[in-house]
Design a protein around this motif. Structure first.
Motif, PDB file in Angstrom:
ATOM      1  N   GLN A 187       2.354  -2.580 -15.131  1.00  0.00           N
ATOM      2  CA  GLN A 187       3.368  -1.553 -15.333  1.00  0.00           C
ATOM      3  C   GLN A 187       4.660  -2.132 -15.902  1.00  0.00           C
ATOM      4  OE1 GLN A 187       2.639   1.779 -14.643  1.00  0.00           O
ATOM      5  NE2 GLN A 187       0.607   0.886 -14.391  1.00  0.00           N
ATOM      6  N   LYS A 200       0.865  -1.181   0.000  1.00  0.00           N
ATOM      7  CA  LYS A 200       0.000   0.000   0.000  1.00  0.00           C
ATOM      8  C   LYS A 200       0.903   1.232   0.000  1.00  0.00           C
ATOM      9  CE  LYS A 200      -1.833   1.597   3.808  1.00  0.00           C
ATOM     10  NZ  LYS A 200      -2.649   1.787   5.004  1.00  0.00           N
ATOM     11  N   SER A 243       0.455   8.562  -1.303  1.00  0.00           N
ATOM     12  CA  SER A 243       1.165   9.714  -1.863  1.00  0.00           C
ATOM     13  C   SER A 243       0.217  10.901  -1.833  1.00  0.00           C
ATOM     14  CB  SER A 243       1.620   9.416  -3.289  1.00  0.00           C
ATOM     15  OG  SER A 243       2.243  10.532  -3.855  1.00  0.00           O
ATOM     16  N   PHE A 289       5.300   7.744  -9.959  1.00  0.00           N
ATOM     17  CA  PHE A 289       3.945   8.109  -9.548  1.00  0.00           C
ATOM     18  C   PHE A 289       3.686   9.564  -9.875  1.00  0.00           C
ATOM     19  CE2 PHE A 289       4.861   4.531  -6.864  1.00  0.00           C
ATOM     20  CZ  PHE A 289       3.655   3.869  -6.806  1.00  0.00           C
ATOM     21  N   LYS A 332      -3.301  -2.253 -12.956  1.00  0.00           N
ATOM     22  CA  LYS A 332      -2.835  -2.117 -14.342  1.00  0.00           C
ATOM     23  C   LYS A 332      -1.368  -2.514 -14.430  1.00  0.00           C
ATOM     24  CE  LYS A 332      -6.030   1.612 -15.216  1.00  0.00           C
ATOM     25  NZ  LYS A 332      -6.182   3.039 -15.328  1.00  0.00           N
ATOM     26  N   ARG A 369      -3.758  10.499  -2.157  1.00  0.00           N
ATOM     27  CA  ARG A 369      -4.130   9.299  -2.918  1.00  0.00           C
ATOM     28  C   ARG A 369      -3.463   8.052  -2.347  1.00  0.00           C
ATOM     29  NH1 ARG A 369      -4.621   9.588  -9.006  1.00  0.00           N
ATOM     30  NH2 ARG A 369      -5.822   7.809  -8.355  1.00  0.00           N
ATOM     31  N   MET A 370      -4.180   6.938  -2.435  1.00  0.00           N
ATOM     32  CA  MET A 370      -3.643   5.643  -2.036  1.00  0.00           C
ATOM     33  C   MET A 370      -3.545   4.768  -3.276  1.00  0.00           C
ATOM     34  SD  MET A 370      -4.985   2.793   0.647  1.00  0.00           S
ATOM     35  CE  MET A 370      -6.056   1.919  -0.461  1.00  0.00           C
ATOM     36  N   HIS A 371      -2.426   4.058  -3.413  1.00  0.00           N
ATOM     37  CA  HIS A 371      -2.199   3.153  -4.538  1.00  0.00           C
ATOM     38  C   HIS A 371      -1.875   1.765  -3.993  1.00  0.00           C
ATOM     39  CE1 HIS A 371      -1.868   6.606  -7.238  1.00  0.00           C
ATOM     40  NE2 HIS A 371      -1.090   7.155  -6.325  1.00  0.00           N
ATOM     41  N   VAL A 372      -2.134   0.755  -4.818  1.00  0.00           N
ATOM     42  CA  VAL A 372      -1.768  -0.620  -4.482  1.00  0.00           C
ATOM     43  C   VAL A 372      -0.759  -1.089  -5.523  1.00  0.00           C
ATOM     44  CG1 VAL A 372      -2.577  -2.978  -4.190  1.00  0.00           C
ATOM     45  CG2 VAL A 372      -4.009  -1.082  -3.448  1.00  0.00           C
ATOM     46  N   LEU A 373       0.440  -1.420  -5.055  1.00  0.00           N
ATOM     47  CA  LEU A 373       1.498  -1.946  -5.903  1.00  0.00           C
ATOM     48  C   LEU A 373       1.570  -3.453  -5.672  1.00  0.00           C
ATOM     49  CD1 LEU A 373       3.894  -1.312  -7.811  1.00  0.00           C
ATOM     50  CD2 LEU A 373       5.299  -1.071  -5.775  1.00  0.00           C
ATOM     51  N   LEU A 417       0.120  -1.730 -10.823  1.00  0.00           N
ATOM     52  CA  LEU A 417      -0.161  -0.551 -10.021  1.00  0.00           C
ATOM     53  C   LEU A 417      -1.632  -0.240 -10.187  1.00  0.00           C
ATOM     54  CD1 LEU A 417       0.795   1.756  -8.226  1.00  0.00           C
ATOM     55  CD2 LEU A 417       1.252   3.053 -10.313  1.00  0.00           C
ATOM     56  N   ASP A 418      -2.372  -0.330  -9.106  1.00  0.00           N
ATOM     57  CA  ASP A 418      -3.824  -0.134  -9.113  1.00  0.00           C
ATOM     58  C   ASP A 418      -4.498  -1.052 -10.137  1.00  0.00           C
ATOM     59  OD1 ASP A 418      -3.568   1.773  -7.130  1.00  0.00           O
ATOM     60  OD2 ASP A 418      -3.368   3.411  -8.567  1.00  0.00           O
TER      61      ASP A 418
END
Length: 142
Positions: free
Chosen positions: A44, A16, A19, A61, A42, A22-26, A39-40
């Protein structure tokens, strides 16, 4: 930027990343013939083959449409198999997420303490084999 490991398994890693607002899931996934970084949800990056797949991935990011700006991070993996007796199941040996300011998240063989080289032979024995020599401060009373 702040990151936290959510799940570390043998073929899956979820991180998790927060930034700003915003929160992103890698996510890293190991499949039979390829590895992929999402990443989210999708894709990469991907690495194909039976052996010698990539272990270092670079991501940015918050880039604009022209590809300028953003925050750079580096995902480093040690995908060798490791059995953890304190938890049920097998896991990859290490995970590290680096940003410009330093380490955002780390686990296992890629933690800062695990990367330090021992200063003496005694320290090396303690680290690699779990052996501990008695010294004057830890003598037994017999």
């Amino acid at each position: 930027m702040h990151a936290e490991l959510v799940r570390v398994a043998l073929h899956e890693v979820d991180i998790k990343i927060v930034s700003g607002e915003r929160m992103h899931v890698l996510q890293w996934r190991r499949n039979l013939l390829w590895d992929e970084v999402l990443l989210d949800g999708k894709r990469q990056a991907a690495s194909h083959g039976l052996w010698g797949r990539e272990k270092v991935y670079g991501l940015v990011f918050g880039r604009d449409l022209e590809g300028r700006g953003g925050e750079q991070v580096m995902l480093i993996l040690d995908p060798a198999q490791s059995y953890d007796f304190s938890h049920v199941g097998e896991r990859i040996r290490g995970v590290r997420l680096e940003g410009k300011e330093g380490t955002l998240a780390s686990y296992g063989s890629l933690e800062a303490n695990a990367l330090k080289k021992p200063g003496t032979f005694s320290d090396w024995m303690k680290k690699s084999m779990g052996m501990d020599w008695n010294d004057e401060t830890t003598r037994r009373p017999n």
